[in-house]
Structures are given as C-alpha cells and as structure tokens.
Design a protein around this motif. Structure first.
Motif, PDB file in Angstrom:
ATOM      1  N   ARG A 112       0.857  -1.188   0.000  1.00  0.00           N
ATOM      2  CA  ARG A 112       0.000   0.000   0.000  1.00  0.00           C
ATOM      3  C   ARG A 112       0.899   1.248   0.000  1.00  0.00           C
ATOM      4  NH1 ARG A 112      -5.051   1.782   1.426  1.00  0.00           N
ATOM      5  NH2 ARG A 112      -5.664   0.177  -0.057  1.00  0.00           N
ATOM      6  N   ARG A 156       1.411  -5.753   2.793  1.00  0.00           N
ATOM      7  CA  ARG A 156       0.203  -6.451   3.253  1.00  0.00           C
ATOM      8  C   ARG A 156       0.310  -7.891   2.792  1.00  0.00           C
ATOM      9  NH1 ARG A 156      -4.767  -3.272   1.232  1.00  0.00           N
ATOM     10  NH2 ARG A 156      -3.986  -4.191  -0.664  1.00  0.00           N
ATOM     11  N   ASN A 168      -6.066  -7.702   1.792  1.00  0.00           N
ATOM     12  CA  ASN A 168      -6.689  -6.670   2.637  1.00  0.00           C
ATOM     13  C   ASN A 168      -6.690  -7.056   4.116  1.00  0.00           C
ATOM     14  OD1 ASN A 168      -7.940  -6.909  -0.095  1.00  0.00           O
ATOM     15  ND2 ASN A 168      -8.730  -4.898   0.454  1.00  0.00           N
ATOM     16  N   ASP A 228      -2.660   0.168  -4.349  1.00  0.00           N
ATOM     17  CA  ASP A 228      -2.281  -1.219  -4.054  1.00  0.00           C
ATOM     18  C   ASP A 228      -1.347  -1.644  -5.172  1.00  0.00           C
ATOM     19  OD1 ASP A 228      -4.045  -1.123  -1.947  1.00  0.00           O
ATOM     20  OD2 ASP A 228      -5.670  -2.130  -3.027  1.00  0.00           O
ATOM     21  N   GLU A 284      -4.929  -1.337  -7.780  1.00  0.00           N
ATOM     22  CA  GLU A 284      -6.090  -0.502  -7.447  1.00  0.00           C
ATOM     23  C   GLU A 284      -5.640   0.830  -6.885  1.00  0.00           C
ATOM     24  OE1 GLU A 284      -9.999  -0.214  -4.596  1.00  0.00           O
ATOM     25  OE2 GLU A 284      -8.201  -1.203  -3.862  1.00  0.00           O
ATOM     26  N   ASN A 322      -7.207   3.652  -4.301  1.00  0.00           N
ATOM     27  CA  ASN A 322      -8.292   4.009  -3.372  1.00  0.00           C
ATOM     28  C   ASN A 322      -8.273   5.511  -3.148  1.00  0.00           C
ATOM     29  OD1 ASN A 322      -9.029   1.236  -1.911  1.00  0.00           O
ATOM     30  ND2 ASN A 322      -6.852   1.293  -2.366  1.00  0.00           N
TER      31      ASN A 322
END
Ligand SMILES: Nc1ncnc2c1ncn2[C@@H]1O[C@H](COP(=O)(O)OP(=O)(O)O)[C@@H](O)[C@H]1O
Ligand SMILES: [Mg+2]
Length: 252
Positions: free
Chosen positions: A124, A143, A153, A207, A220, A222
C-alpha cells in the motif's frame, strides 16, 4: 450562492482505470482491465490464464474472485477460501454469474504476486497533498495475505508489515532503496494524473503488486485509504505524518 465542491472520492474502479490508462507513463503498470462479460472473461483467461474478477465498486477485498484456466477445459475459481473446479466454460461462467448476480464487475489480468512466508503480498502506497499543496508519498506498508485467501486486505485477514523485512527476503538493501524510490514516484505520478480529472482529491492509496519481473503493477487506487493501517507498524513516524497531513488537508 454556494459553489459546488469537487468530489474528494471516486468509487468506481472502472472510472479510475479509464483515467489512468490515458497517461503514457502509467500505462505499462496497469494490468489489462475490462468490463465483465461472458465473452471477455473467456478471452482474458485464454490470454492470461489467471484473472481477477472484482466488483466495480467494492472495498476490503469483498466479492473478489480469482479465476484460472489451468489446462484446456479445466477452469477454477476461488472466492474467500472456497475453490471450485469445472470441466467446461459454460458451467464455470454460469456459476460465477450466479454469484455476481446483477452487480457490476470488472475483469483484470491476474498478477502472480511475490510471496513472503509462502503468502502473497502487495504494498500500500499512501500519497497525500502536503501542507505546501504538493503530492507527496507519505507511507509504504506491506500487506501479506492470509494463507487461504486470494486478497491481502487487512479486513480480509491480511497482515500489515514493514516493507523492509518483507523485501529483504528477495532483494538487497540497495535494490530495496531503488524500489522505494520507484514506489514514491509511481504514487506521485498516479496522484497527479487522477487529480487533473478529479481536482477535489486530497489523498490516494495505491495497491501495488510485484511479480517475478519486479514490475510494480497498479492493482487498485483508493481515494479513501485507511490511515490507521500505518499504526500497526512499530515505528510510528509514517503514521504520525499521514495523520498530520490528513488533518491539515481537511482544513483547506
Ligand atoms: N489483478 C490482480 N492480480 C493479483 N492480485 C489481485 C488483483 N486484483 C486484486 N488482487 C488482490 O485482491 C486485493 C483486493 O483487490 P482490490 O482491487 O484492491 O479491491 P478492494 O477495493 O476490495 O481492496 C488486492 O489488494 C490484491 O491482494
Ligand atoms: Mg484494495
């Protein structure tokens, strides 16, 4: 008269991807992404063997499917920790469609994420508008997926961890520094590109997944990234900065 504030979040993964693929600098790092359909899923499995099928609007890894074409007429998919196997495309597709129902989904080329302790991981990257009004990468955290899951996640059983020990099992200190530099740059370029289209954005969380070629794939972006994940690290310096910038940006 009150002016309408530009929005500070964008939820559609499809809308965000459409903006990012227009940027030449970012394009090589964006996995091929298409809208979900029966024929597109088949085509993408034939091209990439493994794909992720994801809700266009979703969080926490919920509803994410990993689908594979293992050999001709052997299809599998996994949701959470359940895997199912099929001998023909039609029954495989019908089963996925039955799970998806009427929700909007996208299909993304699957990245074979590197592992740490036999578990997949991604990174992240937190990028925020700093008090000088410039985009700055303020946090990086690894992560690590739960061993039985296909997502990293935290809210799906993933474990946040310091990126240095995570990367040190694969590469030297010198290479780690280079990767950190690349992630900072990629984060800031992504923020600038999205910010042009959505001027209300103040923070993003990317990500980023690495495969064996060390390509930093943007899985991704966010627009409401969780700042508290950084509080899981023993060293609180990133967490403090993330919170400080977040508070400062909220006042503007
Ligand atoms: N294309 C992909 N290749 C490999 N792993 C993926 C891919 N897409 C998603 N994942 C895994 O699933 C997680 C959740 O997917 P993501 O697109 O970030 O949705 P969410 O909004 O639910 O976090 C990612 O952090 C990653 O671990
Ligand atoms: Mg995510």
């Amino acid at each position: 008269m009150s002016e309408k504030k530009p929005r500070s979040t964008v939820v559609s993964k499809w809308a965000k991807t459409k903006v990012l693929v227009k940027c030449k600098k970012l394009l090589p790092f964006i996995p091929d992404t298409q809208k979900f359909s029966e024929s597109t899923l088949k085509k993408m499995l034939e091209l990439y063997s493994m794909v992720y099928v994801k809700p266009e609007i979703g969080t926490y890894g919920k509803g994410v499917i990993r689908a594979e074409l293992l050999k001709p007429n052997h299809f599998t998919y996994q949701i959470e920790s359940t895997e199912r196997s099929f001998k023909d495309y039609k029954s495989f597709y019908n089963s996925i469609q039955n799970y998806i129902q009427k929700k909007r989904y996208i299909i993304q080329r699957g990245i074979h994420l590197l592992k740490y302790n036999k578990r997949h991981f991604d990174i992240r990257v937190m990028v925020q508008l700093n008090p000088e009004g410039k985009w700055e990468t303020t946090g990086l955290i690894g992560r690590v997926a739960h061993p039985k899951k296909i997502v990293t996640n935290y809210h799906s059983g993933g474990t946040p961890i310091d990126i240095k020990p995570l990367l040190a099992v694969h590469i030297s200190n010198y290479e780690i520094q280079k990767i950190i530099h690349t992630l900072n740059e990629l984060g800031e370029s992504t923020a600038k590109s999205l910010h042009k289209k959505y001027p209300g954005l103040k923070q993003i969380g990317l990500d980023i997944g690495f495969d064996r070629t060390w390509t930093p794939w943007i899985i991704e972006v966010n627009t409401k990234p969780d700042p508290y994940i950084f509080n899981k690290l023993a060293d609180k310096s990133m967490y403090r900065k993330v919170i400080r910038y977040k508070k400062a940006a909220a006042k503007v």
